[in-house]
Design an enzyme around this catalytic site. Structure first.
Site, short mmCIF file in Angstrom:
data_model
loop_
_atom_site.label_atom_id
_atom_site.label_comp_id
_atom_site.label_asym_id
_atom_site.label_seq_id
_atom_site.Cartn_x
_atom_site.Cartn_y
_atom_site.Cartn_z
N ASN A 48 0.85 -1.20 0.00
CA ASN A 48 0.00 0.00 0.00
C ASN A 48 0.89 1.24 0.00
O ASN A 48 2.11 1.14 0.01
CB ASN A 48 -0.95 -0.02 1.20
CG ASN A 48 -0.19 -0.12 2.50
OD1 ASN A 48 0.56 0.78 2.86
ND2 ASN A 48 -0.37 -1.23 3.21
N ASP A 98 -4.24 -6.30 5.09
CA ASP A 98 -5.29 -7.15 5.68
C ASP A 98 -5.22 -8.58 5.13
O ASP A 98 -5.55 -9.53 5.82
CB ASP A 98 -6.68 -6.56 5.36
CG ASP A 98 -6.92 -5.26 6.11
OD1 ASP A 98 -6.34 -5.10 7.20
OD2 ASP A 98 -7.68 -4.41 5.59
N LYS A 103 9.16 -16.97 -10.27
CA LYS A 103 8.48 -15.83 -10.89
C LYS A 103 7.33 -16.31 -11.79
O LYS A 103 7.52 -17.22 -12.61
CB LYS A 103 9.49 -15.04 -11.72
CG LYS A 103 8.93 -13.73 -12.24
CD LYS A 103 9.97 -12.99 -13.05
CE LYS A 103 9.28 -11.86 -13.80
NZ LYS A 103 10.01 -11.40 -14.95
N PHE A 105 -4.90 3.30 14.06
CA PHE A 105 -5.14 4.31 13.02
C PHE A 105 -6.21 3.76 12.09
O PHE A 105 -6.25 2.56 11.82
CB PHE A 105 -3.86 4.58 12.21
CG PHE A 105 -2.93 5.54 12.89
CD1 PHE A 105 -2.27 5.17 14.05
CD2 PHE A 105 -2.71 6.80 12.36
CE1 PHE A 105 -1.43 6.07 14.70
CE2 PHE A 105 -1.86 7.70 12.98
CZ PHE A 105 -1.21 7.32 14.16
N LYS A 157 -14.26 0.60 14.52
CA LYS A 157 -12.96 -0.09 14.64
C LYS A 157 -12.44 0.02 16.08
O LYS A 157 -11.92 -0.94 16.65
CB LYS A 157 -11.96 0.56 13.67
CG LYS A 157 -10.61 -0.14 13.62
CD LYS A 157 -9.74 0.41 12.49
CE LYS A 157 -8.35 -0.22 12.53
NZ LYS A 157 -7.45 0.28 11.49
N LYS A 190 -12.10 -3.51 18.23
CA LYS A 190 -10.73 -3.96 18.54
C LYS A 190 -10.31 -3.58 19.96
O LYS A 190 -9.16 -3.74 20.33
CB LYS A 190 -9.75 -3.39 17.52
CG LYS A 190 -10.07 -3.88 16.11
CD LYS A 190 -8.95 -3.62 15.14
CE LYS A 190 -9.38 -4.16 13.79
NZ LYS A 190 -8.34 -4.11 12.80
#
Ligand SMILES: Cc1cc2nc3c(=O)[nH]c(=O)nc-3n(C[C@H](O)[C@H](O)[C@H](O)COP(=O)(O)O)c2cc1C
Length: 402
Positions: A209, A279, A289, A323, A337, A341
């Site tokens: 990301n 995730d 490859k 975050f 969230k 959590k």
């Protein structure tokens, strides 16, 4: 703990000014970031260039001005410092500080700065013994300003008596002791995760990301400055390792980040998960490859371990800060969230806004606590935001674990 701390060194017009170079050098050697402010008189004894060369930082010489960030130099220099040292401290600066006079950068800054402040008086023995000087020193002491020296011995003026500036090594040792006790996170163990993770598809490709790690690194740096023992677990980023860390682990995948966090979590007072942990990861990364063959290629992803949720379930757990990078329903999704959590605090970012969040130097967030209060943090640098987040964490740590 001197490493990574910001020390502001004020130098005034005494023969002993040349010894301040040794103080600057000693502190830099121990890993401090030293910024020097010289009075006009001090510049007649030693050149600003000497301090600039020794500290690697620009030297401020009496100009009350705006810094590159548009902040006023006397305010930002005082606010950013973990410790202010005035060495040598002339009778003049001692008098001005005691009387609240602000007619140059250093004296103005001393009105803005809050302890810890250390002064090392240096002057002729008769000046030092003068009731006016003694009273001024007493006034400063009652305000929490600490004094190192002066010592007795031969003075530069040829006389003998009390007024010699304390030895630079003693001033450095005193500064170290003051830094060790200061900071609202002194003695706390804080683990910070930062950056992205990479989940391999094959030996040369991965899913990742856009996290740059800048927010997590800014938090780690700020926590060090505030006296914490910081463990930084970092995914792959192109940022230099912050100085003054207790431990620095670099990992690549979410599974590795999980293991690194769990392995070091014992004893931590807070876990700040600023990392953007993937995730999902490919369930069977190819050993070789993947060749270009068919028009479509299906990859099955499996859920990665949820580090926050796992730590949240523990009976004995550190303060948990997460975050949330959201592109819609920021507050609602972040609150969900936080609740699911079992977080104590969540920093919610709307990453769809341009110029903030991923890979930028600025951020804008909503700070939501488990107790329900919400603090909007308007757009600011990530380093300022790091301090705003740590302000809240310091309060939570005090109320829950003191
Ligand atoms: C050669 C010389 C040495 C001086 N040494 C001292 C000193 O050790 N301590 C002191 O208080 N003043 C000393 N002074 C006087 C200060 O330089 C003077 O008070 C000056 O205004 C201080 O300015 P500042 O406090 O802004 O640096 C000295 C002056 C000269 C010319």
């Amino acid at each position: 703990m001197v490493k990574g701390r910001r020390v502001l060194l004020g130098v005034t017009g005494s023969i002993a000014a040349y010894k301040a170079v040794e103080i600057a050098r000693g502190l830099v050697k121990k890993g401090a970031l030293v910024q020097t402010v010289m009075t006009a008189s001090a510049c007649r004894f030693v050149t600003p260039l000497t301090f600039a060369a020794v500290t690697g930082q620009p030297v401020f010489t009496n100009e009350i001005d705006f810094t590159e960030n548009g902040e006023m130099s006397h305010i930002s220099l005082a606010a950013q410092s973990d410790l202010v040292i005035v060495a040598p401290a002339t009778a003049n600066i001692i008098g001005k500080a005691a009387g609240g006079i602000a007619d140059d950068l250093l004296s103005t800054l001393l009105l803005v700065a809050r302890p810890p402040i250390l002064m090392a008086p240096a002057m002729n023995c008769r000046m030092y013994e003068h009731p006016a000087v003694q009273k001024n020193i007493e006034t400063l002491r009652t305000r929490g300003i600490e004094m190192e020296g002066p010592c007795s011995g031969d003075l530069a003026c040829g006389e003998e008596g009390s007024g010699r500036m304390a030895d630079p090594s003693d001033i450095i040792a005193r500064a170290e002791a003051m830094l060790a006790q200061s900071g609202d996170l002194a003695g706390r163990i804080i683990m910070v995760t930062a950056g992205p993770t990479r989940e391999p598809l094959d030996p040369v490709r991965f899913i990742s990301n856009r996290s740059s790690g800048k927010m997590g690194y800014a938090i780690a740096e700020a926590a060090v400055r505030r006296g914490a023992r910081v463990i930084l677990v970092s995914g792959p980023v192109s940022l230099p390792q912050p100085s003054g860390l207790e431990a620095y682990d670099t990992v690549t995948t979410a599974a590795e980040m999980h293991d690194a966090v769990m392995g070091r979590l014992g004893g931590a007072d807070a876990l700040i998960m600023a990392a953007a942990v993937s995730d999902y990861s490919p369930d069977q990364p190819a050993a070789k490859k993947i060749k270009k063959q068919d028009d479509t290629l299906a990859v099955t992803l499996q859920k990665n371990p949820d580090i926050l949720a796992e730590v949240g379930k523990r009976r004995k757990r550190p303060l948990l800060i997460g975050f949330a990078a959201e592109t819609e329903n920021l507050e609602k999704n972040a609150r969900e969230k936080c609740r699911s959590k079992k977080l104590d605090l969540i920093v919610a970012n709307d990453v769809s806004k341009p110029g903030i969040g991923f890979d930028s130097d600025d951020n804008e967030a909503l700070l939501l606590s488990a107790s329900g209060d919400a603090t909007p943090l308007p757009r600011m640098s990530k380093s300022r935001m790091a301090d705003a987040i740590l302000d809240k964490i310091a309060i939570l740590l005090q109320s829950t674990r003191s």
